[in-house]
Design an enzyme around this catalytic site. Structure first.
Site, mmCIF file in Angstrom:
data_model
loop_
_atom_site.group_PDB
_atom_site.id
_atom_site.type_symbol
_atom_site.label_atom_id
_atom_site.label_comp_id
_atom_site.label_asym_id
_atom_site.label_seq_id
_atom_site.Cartn_x
_atom_site.Cartn_y
_atom_site.Cartn_z
ATOM 1 N N GLU A 527 44.975 41.084 36.205
ATOM 2 C CA GLU A 527 45.739 39.912 36.397
ATOM 3 C C GLU A 527 46.746 39.441 34.659
ATOM 4 O OE1 GLU A 527 45.190 37.530 39.397
ATOM 5 O OE2 GLU A 527 44.475 39.337 40.841
ATOM 6 N N LEU A 556 49.307 41.631 41.517
ATOM 7 C CA LEU A 556 48.295 40.480 41.612
ATOM 8 C C LEU A 556 47.791 40.775 43.341
ATOM 9 C CD1 LEU A 556 49.582 37.520 41.239
ATOM 10 C CD2 LEU A 556 48.664 37.058 43.098
ATOM 11 N N ALA A 557 46.584 41.351 43.038
ATOM 12 C CA ALA A 557 45.199 41.639 44.110
ATOM 13 C C ALA A 557 44.284 41.787 43.708
ATOM 14 C CB ALA A 557 45.778 42.650 45.003
ATOM 15 N N GLU A 558 42.988 41.234 43.665
ATOM 16 C CA GLU A 558 41.721 40.923 43.728
ATOM 17 C C GLU A 558 41.100 42.260 43.939
ATOM 18 O OE1 GLU A 558 43.251 37.295 41.505
ATOM 19 O OE2 GLU A 558 43.016 37.552 43.504
ATOM 20 N N GLN A 580 40.613 36.426 37.416
ATOM 21 C CA GLN A 580 41.577 35.629 36.548
ATOM 22 C C GLN A 580 40.635 34.168 36.265
ATOM 23 O OE1 GLN A 580 45.782 34.084 36.483
ATOM 24 N NE2 GLN A 580 45.824 35.328 35.095
ATOM 25 N N PHE A 581 40.629 33.538 37.461
ATOM 26 C CA PHE A 581 39.542 32.371 38.063
ATOM 27 C C PHE A 581 38.243 33.295 38.868
ATOM 28 C CE2 PHE A 581 43.390 30.322 36.381
ATOM 29 C CZ PHE A 581 42.756 29.541 34.721
ATOM 30 N N ASP A 583 37.031 31.939 41.213
ATOM 31 C CA ASP A 583 37.368 31.866 42.446
ATOM 32 C C ASP A 583 38.503 32.238 43.371
ATOM 33 O OD1 ASP A 583 37.405 29.700 39.726
ATOM 34 O OD2 ASP A 583 37.631 27.926 41.712
ATOM 35 N N PHE A 584 39.146 33.033 42.429
ATOM 36 C CA PHE A 584 39.799 34.326 43.234
ATOM 37 C C PHE A 584 39.184 35.469 43.189
ATOM 38 C CE2 PHE A 584 43.796 33.084 40.236
ATOM 39 C CZ PHE A 584 43.803 31.468 40.643
ATOM 40 N N HIS A 625 40.071 26.429 41.118
ATOM 41 C CA HIS A 625 40.162 27.159 39.155
ATOM 42 C C HIS A 625 38.168 26.737 38.099
ATOM 43 C CE1 HIS A 625 44.647 27.380 40.041
ATOM 44 N NE2 HIS A 625 44.193 28.035 39.117
#
Length: 824
Positions: A527, A556-558, A580-581, A583-584, A625
């Site tokens: 992303e 936008l989809a891990e 991106q982080f 956590d996601f 994050h």
């Protein structure tokens, strides 16, 4: 005109087109009917004639749909004038009608041999299905004193899917020394027919039978009950139904990057299309116009859930509108329509027009799996060439069952071919006898086959590793081999700190640059990584000018990011995905633990992918994050995890991760990105650090502090303070979390006799507890004190600075724990 078909009259073609338009664009029926009447005439039309009228028809339809004055009207949506919106709708209808005509051409193009192959394939599918059911209901296979029935799924009522493969790049000619070079299909669990179409050898039957019966050898060597053969273009099915769709998206990405003209096809049931991973797969392929085809096989029931409880959509092909791609609904029991529709969709994909959504409507005429027949039908079904009856006790819909019982594709298609003079009246009976004999031969081979060797359960998790076994560490023969006071390994401090050197962020970027320059198969997907942006931390921005075409923005989809990486890696690319982080990554958890981690173990596939995982606290970024997710994956066999703490290691471990044949999670601590205290001068030529090797950063006798990531530097600062009081602490940087460097951990623990494990993850369930368990179990005799574990509070990561400071273990707390440990 092909020898296996008869030319339709123009009126038949017009009726076919009108039927299609009423289904998809009912308000356009009048201009469409008038346009086809104007250009087609009334004479018989062979395939060449139909092809020739496509362009005149398109011009005529546009003329009849033309509305020059759309005023007065406001913008239909902000910035879009009425004329523009109307023109777009006209384009859509014209293209859809052209697709209908092209499919009519393709129906005429199938040869007699192709159509006879389809009939034979459907017969072979049902014969194999019947044998699978016989295995389940018989006692032919025994493990020891116990009958083994196996678990499996049948294709009853859906055999016509064989026709989907008839025009694909398939068969032995596409198997090369460099691997499979044909199209790739991800079948549903009950797509036996499509598997037989892609791999027509008799061994495919044995593989299907062997998968259910868990015997040694392909396709799974007893490790899973699904079938497939990636070396023949068949991605093995898996129980998390939509993961295959995202893997197909990644394979399509690889095909697009290599420009090979190959196509990837995803099959799923109407129930599975409710899953988010399926949506992500279709959406990302549509956004990039990737060479993919998506098929929803609407067989009326998702295990036991009827369509009305699954979706409010009129037909599942309507979902295509939301992705901006064509959608077509056809009869899933009509082999000619299936063959033509898939051939058309694949043509579009090869030509660069992107994906198509095909809905096949049929009915599953048996239970979800063998054991479910009794519930679905109300009684146990016996293997047969005809559909089993439905009783009042079954949960299947009686009206639907009655309707679809009259549409069995095997006798219906045989009658069609017989009516066209392509087969004789006895042909179907002959095919059935031949199929039963062929299947029985393969079944006897399965019965006689060996069970897998028990020790095979511990092999093949990762490439090039010894078999995994349980070791009884208290066995005297094992215990006597331990050295109770070994010397420390050599200190590996890395290059000295240099205020003019590279930051940790620079080093990660250098590692990526090295990989991109060294191997054209490497690309980045994540992303906000591409375009003019270059990632949320601007880490990739310096690389965009040189490698912009290989640094690709994802949707936008891990899960989409991870699925693309898995599929692309299987297809020969070397993807680097970015969360991106870190956590996601929870949004894509299934793809990592149930797909990437298990592929090598299940069927021997190599998944050389890297997932960059920016992580960590110390930045006041709050609960979404700042998390530590490494422990989520630490206990998942099949995944490697690295967590560099220095710029040198960040660059070197990136090289090792990209070169690794297995999936690697690359944790890069955000708090270290621009920390001036850890800058190092890096050589022009990239180095590499082996995955699975820890680094002793400081030598000391009195205790060992074990850590990873940013807390390595906290440990080093604490060790310097302790040294002022004569307490010499070793500092061990784990650096690689999976696999752990157990030998170095135990050596340092046995030498120092006291161990403090420190990490910023929460204490409970953290990697520190696993490290402590290893040490106490295997180095107990060398310990002079309990192993101390220091981690964050067992709470989510708080946002406010004073809250985060209290949440994380601070250096004063680490020092106090170390001093108490030394005094113990």
């Amino acid at each position: 005109m092909a020898p296996g078909t008869a030319a339709p009259a123009a009126s038949q073609l017009a009726r076919k087109l009108r039927t299609f338009v009423i289904e998809r664009y009912p308000f356009a029926i009048v201009p469409v009917a008038e346009a086809i009447e104007a250009v087609a005439g009334r004479t018989p039309l062979d395939s060449a004639a139909i092809d020739a009228l496509r362009l005149p028809f398109a011009h005529e339809l546009r003329r009849r749909l033309d509305i020059r004055d759309l005023s007065p009207a406001d913008e239909t949506t902000p910035g879009v004038a009425p004329q523009r919106r109307y023109a777009s709708a006209v384009d859509e209808i014209v293209e859809a009608c052209d697709g209908c005509l092209r499919r009519a051409v393709l129906v005429q193009s199938f040869t007699a041999d192709e159509r006879r192959e389809i009939l034979r394939g459907m017969v072979l599918t049902r014969a194999t299905d019947n044998r699978l059911k016989t295995f389940f209901t018989s006692a032919e296979v025994r493990y020891g004193e116990t009958t083994f029935q196996g678990k499996g799924f049948r294709s009853l009522g859906q055999e016509a899917i064989y026709a989907a493969g008839i025009r694909l790049r398939r068969g032995a000619s596409y198997r090369t020394e460099d691997g499979w070079r044909g199209d790739v299909v991800a079948p549903m669990i009950r797509d036996l027919g499509l598997s037989l179409a892609m791999r027509t050898e008799p061994e495919t039957i044995r593989r299907a039978l062997s998968a259910q019966m868990a015997k040694a050898g392909p396709p799974m060597n007893g490790r899973d009950l699904h079938t497939g053969d990636f070396g023949s273009g068949l991605l093995p099915a898996m129980a998390p139904l939509a993961s295959g769709a995202l893997t197909i998206a990644g394979i399509a990405m690889a095909f697009a990057r290599e420009g090979s003209g190959r196509v990837a096809l995803s099959m799923i049931g109407e129930g599975g299309s409710s899953m988010g991973e399926w949506h992500e797969a279709v959406n990302l392929c549509a956004a990039r116009r990737l060479p993919a085809v998506f098929c929803v096989q609407n067989n009326q029931t998702a295990l036991s859930t009827p369509v009305r409880d699954q979706s409010a959509v009129r037909v599942f092909a309507d979902k295509a509108i939301g992705y901006g791609i064509p959608g077509v609904t056809i009869d899933g029991t009509d082999p000619d329509e299936i063959a033509a529709t898939f051939a058309w969709a694949v043509e579009r994909a090869r030509a660069g027009h992107g994906p198509t959504l095909i809905e096949l409507i049929s009915m599953r005429m048996c239970g979800h799996a063998h054991h479910d027949d009794m519930l679905y039908l109300g009684k146990e079904a016996q293997p047969s060439w005809t559909y089993p009856p439905l009783t009042d006790q079954g949960y299947a819909d009686p009206e639907l069952h009655a309707f679809w019982s009259a549409k069995d594709p095997i006798p219906a298609y045989a009658a069609r071919l017989e009516g066209e003079g392509l087969i004789t009246q006895e042909h179907l009976a002959t095919l059935k006898r031949e199929a039963e004999a062929l299947v029985e031969t393969q079944a006897q081979l399965v019965i006689a086959a060996d069970w897998p060797l028990p020790a095979d359960a511990g092999t093949g998790v990762l490439a090039d590793e010894p078999p995994r076994v349980r070791v009884e560490v208290l066995d005297p023969a094992v215990r006597v081999g331990f050295e109770l006071d070994p010397p420390l390994p050599l200190v590996d401090a890395g290059p000295p700190v240099d205020k003019n050197g590279s930051t940790f962020l620079d080093a990660v970027a250098l590692g990526i640059r090295d990989a991109l320059r060294a191997d054209p198969r490497v690309f980045l997907y994540g992303e906000d990584v591409g375009g003019k942006y270059g990632n949320a931390f601007l880490l990739l921005r310096p690389l965009l000018a040189e490698f912009g075409e290989r640094i690709l923005n994802s949707i936008l989809a891990e899960g989409g990011v991870l699925g693309v990486c898995i599929g692309a890696a299987l297809a020969g690319q070397r993807p680097i995905g970015e969360m991106q982080f870190n956590d996601f990554v929870a949004s894509g958890f299934n793809l990592l633990v149930n797909s990437a981690a298990k592929i090598r173990y299940r069927w021997g596939g190599s998944v050389p992918m890297v997932v960059r995982m920016p992580w960590g606290g110390l930045r006041h970024a709050g609960p979404y994050h700042s998390q530590n997710t490494e422990a989520w994956f630490y206990r998942t066999p099949g995944i490697k995890i690295v967590a560099p703490s220095t710029p040198y290691d960040a660059r070197a471990l990136m090289a090792s991760a990209v070169a690794d044949p297995d999936p690697v999670l690359y944790y890069e601590h955000i708090a270290l990105y621009r920390d001036p205290r850890i800058k190092q001068s890096l050589a022009n030529d990239p180095a590499s650090v082996p995955i699975g090797k820890a680094a002793l950063r400081r030598a000391g006798r009195h205790l060992a502090i074990v850590s990873y990531g940013a807390y390595v530097h906290a440990a080093l600062r604490v060790a310097e303070g302790l040294a002022l009081d004569g307490i010499e602490a070793s500092v061990l940087d784990l650096r690689s979390l999976a696999p752990l460097d157990r030998d170095t951990i135990l050596t340092v623990a046995r030498h120092c006799n006291r161990v403090l494990v420190v990490h910023e993850d929460t204490r409970t369930g953290g990697i520190g507890e696993s490290v402590a368990a290893i040490i106490q179990e295997e180095a107990f005799e060398s310990l002079d004190a309990p192993i101390r574990i220091l981690g964050a509070l067992d709470t989510p990561v708080p946002y406010s600075p004073p809250l985060e400071e209290f949440f994380l273990p601070g250096e004063a707390e680490i020092e106090r724990a170390a001093r108490l440990l030394v005094k113990y």
